[in-house]
Design a protein around this motif. Structure first.
Motif, PDB file in Angstrom:
ATOM      1  N   ILE A  56     -31.795  52.703 -20.304  1.00 47.62           N
ATOM      2  CA  ILE A  56     -30.800  52.560 -21.363  1.00 47.62           C
ATOM      3  C   ILE A  56     -31.403  53.106 -22.660  1.00 47.62           C
ATOM      4  CG2 ILE A  56     -29.486  50.900 -22.736  1.00 47.62           C
ATOM      5  CD1 ILE A  56     -29.323  49.157 -20.272  1.00 47.62           C
ATOM      6  N   LEU A  70     -25.793  54.637 -22.388  1.00 48.41           N
ATOM      7  CA  LEU A  70     -25.460  53.664 -23.438  1.00 48.41           C
ATOM      8  C   LEU A  70     -25.619  52.233 -22.959  1.00 48.41           C
ATOM      9  CD1 LEU A  70     -22.253  55.194 -25.020  1.00 48.41           C
ATOM     10  CD2 LEU A  70     -24.564  55.272 -25.915  1.00 48.41           C
ATOM     11  N   GLY A  71     -25.399  52.000 -21.677  1.00 47.79           N
ATOM     12  CA  GLY A  71     -25.459  50.638 -21.163  1.00 47.79           C
ATOM     13  C   GLY A  71     -25.809  50.651 -19.698  1.00 47.79           C
ATOM     14  N   PRO A  72     -25.826  49.477 -19.060  1.00 44.17           N
ATOM     15  CA  PRO A  72     -26.231  49.394 -17.658  1.00 44.17           C
ATOM     16  C   PRO A  72     -25.412  50.292 -16.728  1.00 44.17           C
ATOM     17  CG  PRO A  72     -26.014  47.216 -18.603  1.00 44.17           C
ATOM     18  CD  PRO A  72     -25.490  48.164 -19.615  1.00 44.17           C
ATOM     19  N   PHE A 129     -30.973  48.714 -38.596  1.00 42.41           N
ATOM     20  CA  PHE A 129     -32.249  48.461 -37.926  1.00 42.41           C
ATOM     21  C   PHE A 129     -33.199  49.633 -38.170  1.00 42.41           C
ATOM     22  CE2 PHE A 129     -32.178  51.231 -34.176  1.00 42.41           C
ATOM     23  CZ  PHE A 129     -30.849  51.574 -34.106  1.00 42.41           C
ATOM     24  N   ARG A 141     -25.755  53.311 -29.026  1.00 36.59           N
ATOM     25  CA  ARG A 141     -24.552  53.047 -29.797  1.00 36.59           C
ATOM     26  C   ARG A 141     -24.937  52.034 -30.858  1.00 36.59           C
ATOM     27  NH1 ARG A 141     -19.778  52.498 -26.116  1.00 36.59           N
ATOM     28  NH2 ARG A 141     -21.076  50.911 -25.213  1.00 36.59           N
ATOM     29  N   ILE A 143     -23.964  50.594 -35.269  1.00 30.31           N
ATOM     30  CA  ILE A 143     -22.983  50.492 -36.349  1.00 30.31           C
ATOM     31  C   ILE A 143     -23.507  51.256 -37.552  1.00 30.31           C
ATOM     32  CG2 ILE A 143     -21.857  48.897 -37.947  1.00 30.31           C
ATOM     33  CD1 ILE A 143     -20.784  48.148 -35.423  1.00 30.31           C
ATOM     34  N   GLN A 148     -18.424  52.097 -35.754  1.00 30.23           N
ATOM     35  CA  GLN A 148     -19.230  52.249 -34.549  1.00 30.23           C
ATOM     36  C   GLN A 148     -19.534  53.722 -34.296  1.00 30.23           C
ATOM     37  OE1 GLN A 148     -18.496  49.877 -30.881  1.00 30.23           O
ATOM     38  NE2 GLN A 148     -18.043  51.847 -29.997  1.00 30.23           N
TER      39      GLN A 148
ATOM     40  N   TYR B   8     -31.120  44.019 -22.274  1.00 23.76           N
ATOM     41  CA  TYR B   8     -30.751  45.213 -21.503  1.00 23.76           C
ATOM     42  C   TYR B   8     -31.272  46.473 -22.188  1.00 23.76           C
ATOM     43  CZ  TYR B   8     -27.942  42.142 -18.672  1.00 23.76           C
ATOM     44  OH  TYR B   8     -27.554  41.134 -17.823  1.00 23.76           O
ATOM     45  N   CYS B   9     -31.071  46.568 -23.502  1.00 22.14           N
ATOM     46  CA  CYS B   9     -31.562  47.734 -24.248  1.00 22.14           C
ATOM     47  C   CYS B   9     -33.067  47.640 -24.469  1.00 22.14           C
ATOM     48  CB  CYS B   9     -30.873  47.830 -25.601  1.00 22.14           C
ATOM     49  SG  CYS B   9     -29.107  47.959 -25.488  1.00 22.14           S
ATOM     50  N   GLU B  10     -33.631  46.430 -24.315  1.00 24.08           N
ATOM     51  CA  GLU B  10     -35.042  46.172 -24.575  1.00 24.08           C
ATOM     52  C   GLU B  10     -35.430  46.627 -25.969  1.00 24.08           C
ATOM     53  OE1 GLU B  10     -36.756  48.167 -21.263  1.00 24.08           O
ATOM     54  OE2 GLU B  10     -36.404  46.501 -19.891  1.00 24.08           O
ATOM     55  N   ARG B  13     -32.035  44.803 -32.273  1.00 21.63           N
ATOM     56  CA  ARG B  13     -30.871  45.412 -32.916  1.00 21.63           C
ATOM     57  C   ARG B  13     -30.298  44.432 -33.939  1.00 21.63           C
ATOM     58  NH1 ARG B  13     -32.742  49.427 -31.559  1.00 21.63           N
ATOM     59  NH2 ARG B  13     -32.061  50.914 -29.999  1.00 21.63           N
ATOM     60  N   PRO B  14     -29.618  44.950 -34.963  1.00 15.78           N
ATOM     61  CA  PRO B  14     -29.120  44.056 -36.009  1.00 15.78           C
ATOM     62  C   PRO B  14     -27.961  43.193 -35.528  1.00 15.78           C
ATOM     63  CG  PRO B  14     -28.385  46.278 -36.403  1.00 15.78           C
ATOM     64  CD  PRO B  14     -29.347  46.357 -35.281  1.00 15.78           C
ATOM     65  N   GLU B  17     -24.247  44.175 -34.574  1.00 15.04           N
ATOM     66  CA  GLU B  17     -23.859  44.790 -33.307  1.00 15.04           C
ATOM     67  C   GLU B  17     -23.434  43.753 -32.271  1.00 15.04           C
ATOM     68  OE1 GLU B  17     -26.751  47.442 -31.650  1.00 15.04           O
ATOM     69  OE2 GLU B  17     -26.995  48.531 -33.522  1.00 15.04           O
ATOM     70  N   GLN B  61     -21.919  43.896 -28.266  1.00 16.07           N
ATOM     71  CA  GLN B  61     -20.660  44.625 -28.276  1.00 16.07           C
ATOM     72  C   GLN B  61     -20.776  46.084 -28.721  1.00 16.07           C
ATOM     73  OE1 GLN B  61     -17.199  42.634 -29.696  1.00 16.07           O
ATOM     74  NE2 GLN B  61     -16.221  44.336 -28.712  1.00 16.07           N
ATOM     75  N   HIS B  62     -21.450  46.312 -29.846  1.00 20.03           N
ATOM     76  CA  HIS B  62     -21.538  47.680 -30.351  1.00 20.03           C
ATOM     77  C   HIS B  62     -22.852  48.329 -29.936  1.00 20.03           C
ATOM     78  CE1 HIS B  62     -17.906  47.085 -32.599  1.00 20.03           C
ATOM     79  NE2 HIS B  62     -18.390  45.958 -33.054  1.00 20.03           N
ATOM     80  N   GLY B  63     -23.293  48.043 -28.721  1.00 19.78           N
ATOM     81  CA  GLY B  63     -24.504  48.655 -28.193  1.00 19.78           C
ATOM     82  C   GLY B  63     -24.255  48.936 -26.733  1.00 19.78           C
ATOM     83  N   CYS B  64     -24.919  48.175 -25.858  1.00 16.33           N
ATOM     84  CA  CYS B  64     -24.722  48.411 -24.439  1.00 16.33           C
ATOM     85  C   CYS B  64     -23.505  47.661 -23.906  1.00 16.33           C
ATOM     86  CB  CYS B  64     -25.973  48.012 -23.671  1.00 16.33           C
ATOM     87  SG  CYS B  64     -26.373  46.276 -23.798  1.00 16.33           S
ATOM     88  N   ALA B  65     -22.890  46.797 -24.746  1.00 13.86           N
ATOM     89  CA  ALA B  65     -21.663  46.071 -24.404  1.00 13.86           C
ATOM     90  C   ALA B  65     -21.863  44.985 -23.351  1.00 13.86           C
ATOM     91  CB  ALA B  65     -20.537  47.017 -23.982  1.00 13.86           C
ATOM     92  N   ARG B  66     -23.103  44.617 -23.056  1.00 10.37           N
ATOM     93  CA  ARG B  66     -23.348  43.599 -22.040  1.00 10.37           C
ATOM     94  C   ARG B  66     -23.423  42.193 -22.642  1.00 10.37           C
ATOM     95  NH1 ARG B  66     -24.460  43.847 -16.419  1.00 10.37           N
ATOM     96  NH2 ARG B  66     -24.636  41.650 -16.856  1.00 10.37           N
TER      97      ARG B  66
END
Lengths: 186, 100
Positions: A56, A70-72, A129, A141, A143, A148, B8-10, B13-14, B17, B61-66
């Motif tokens: 990821i 972007l995700g799993p 960040f 992904r 903000i 987004q 998940y992203c390891e 993050r702020p 997100e 939500q605003h990253g990997c969405a998991r």
């Protein structure tokens, strides 16, 4: 009669002071959102003609094609505009054996490239960040000032932002204000 | 702003997100139609609401969405640790290790 409206097209911000910075809208390209079982990415890679990243945040590039994980189970793909239909066809063939979802998001997104030694400084104004910590050749992904975006660090001092076109003016406005600050060094 | 580590992203993050998604480790009853109204009410509405260590769900939500789980201190608002959804609740020694 429908007209295609493309915000930002041909617009550019350039700062040529102590810390050079160049922000420009990139040429339109084909973009897809791919959702697929991560165990089947070998087949998907074959269909796209580029091995999809396995971690990821990783990015793979080959020629004009780019893939970000972007995700799993989610990848963001870009390719030249002319190959749009060919990619859709290749994935449609794959669908019989590997169920997946490939959505053309080309019309909803706008690409912005931020380049120069002040690129980090400019992006830091909207991203909460430590973007310095993300290595070149990765993306995520995130903000940008409430909008987004998909951020890809293409090189040490070059970033690419993919943002919804409805948010593009907002992002552009922030970048414009920031580049003004960088230009007069405050 | 809080920095939250997404398992998940390891990566850190702020907070912007993420979205909070209630208490974690609440198993849905296997056969809801067998439950009495009181039991069903407890499942739907009754939460532990502790002062101190709280196990909760978050979504990147605003990253990997998991969705994932986190352990947060509700007094200091400090995140002790985060772990992937589906993993068992961490035991006290693991939490101690994460706190130190």
């Amino acid at each position: 009669m429908l007209h295609e409206h493309h915000p930002l097209v041909g617009r550019e911000i350039a700062v040529r002071e102590a810390a050079p910075l160049s922000i420009r809208a990139v040429a339109d390209c084909a973009r897809f959102s791919l959702r697929i079982d991560p165990a089947r990415i070998v087949e998907a890679s074959k269909a796209f003609g580029l091995s999809l990243p396995e971690r990821i945040g990783d990015v793979t590039v080959s020629g004009d094609r780019l893939a970000v994980r972007l995700g799993p189970d989610e990848w963001y793909l870009t390719a030249p505009l002319a190959e749009n239909q060919a990619i859709e066809r290749d994935f449609a063939k794959l669908y019989a054996t590997v169920p997946h979802s490939l959505v053309d998001v080309g019309h909803s997104e706008v690409g912005i490239e931020v380049e120069g030694t002040a690129a980090l400084l400019a992006l830091r104004s909207g991203i909460a960040f430590d973007i310095e910590a993300i290595p070149a050749g990765t993306g995520c992904r995130t903000i940008f000032n409430k909008a987004q975006i998909v951020l890809v660090r293409e090189a040490e001092n070059r970033f690419r932002i993919e943002v919804w076109r409805s948010f593009a003016d907002h992002v552009w406005g922030i970048l414009q204000a920031v580049s003004r600050e960088i230009a007069i060094d405050i | 702003m809080l920095l939250i580590r997404c398992p998940y992203c390891e990566a850190e993050r702020p907070e912007v997100e993420f979205v909070y998604a209630g208490e974690a480790h609440i198993a849905r009853p296997a056969d809801p139609s067998k439950l009495t109204d009181d039991e069903w009410k407890s499942f739907l509405f009754i939460r532990s609401n502790p002062r101190g260590t709280h196990f909760e769900r978050w979504r990147h939500q605003h990253g990997c969405a998991r969705f994932f789980n986190a352990v947060r201190d509700t007094v200091s608002d400090k995140f002790v640790m985060t772990y992937k959804a589906g993993l068992p609740r961490p035991i006290e020694t693991e939490l101690e290790e994460a706190r130190s």
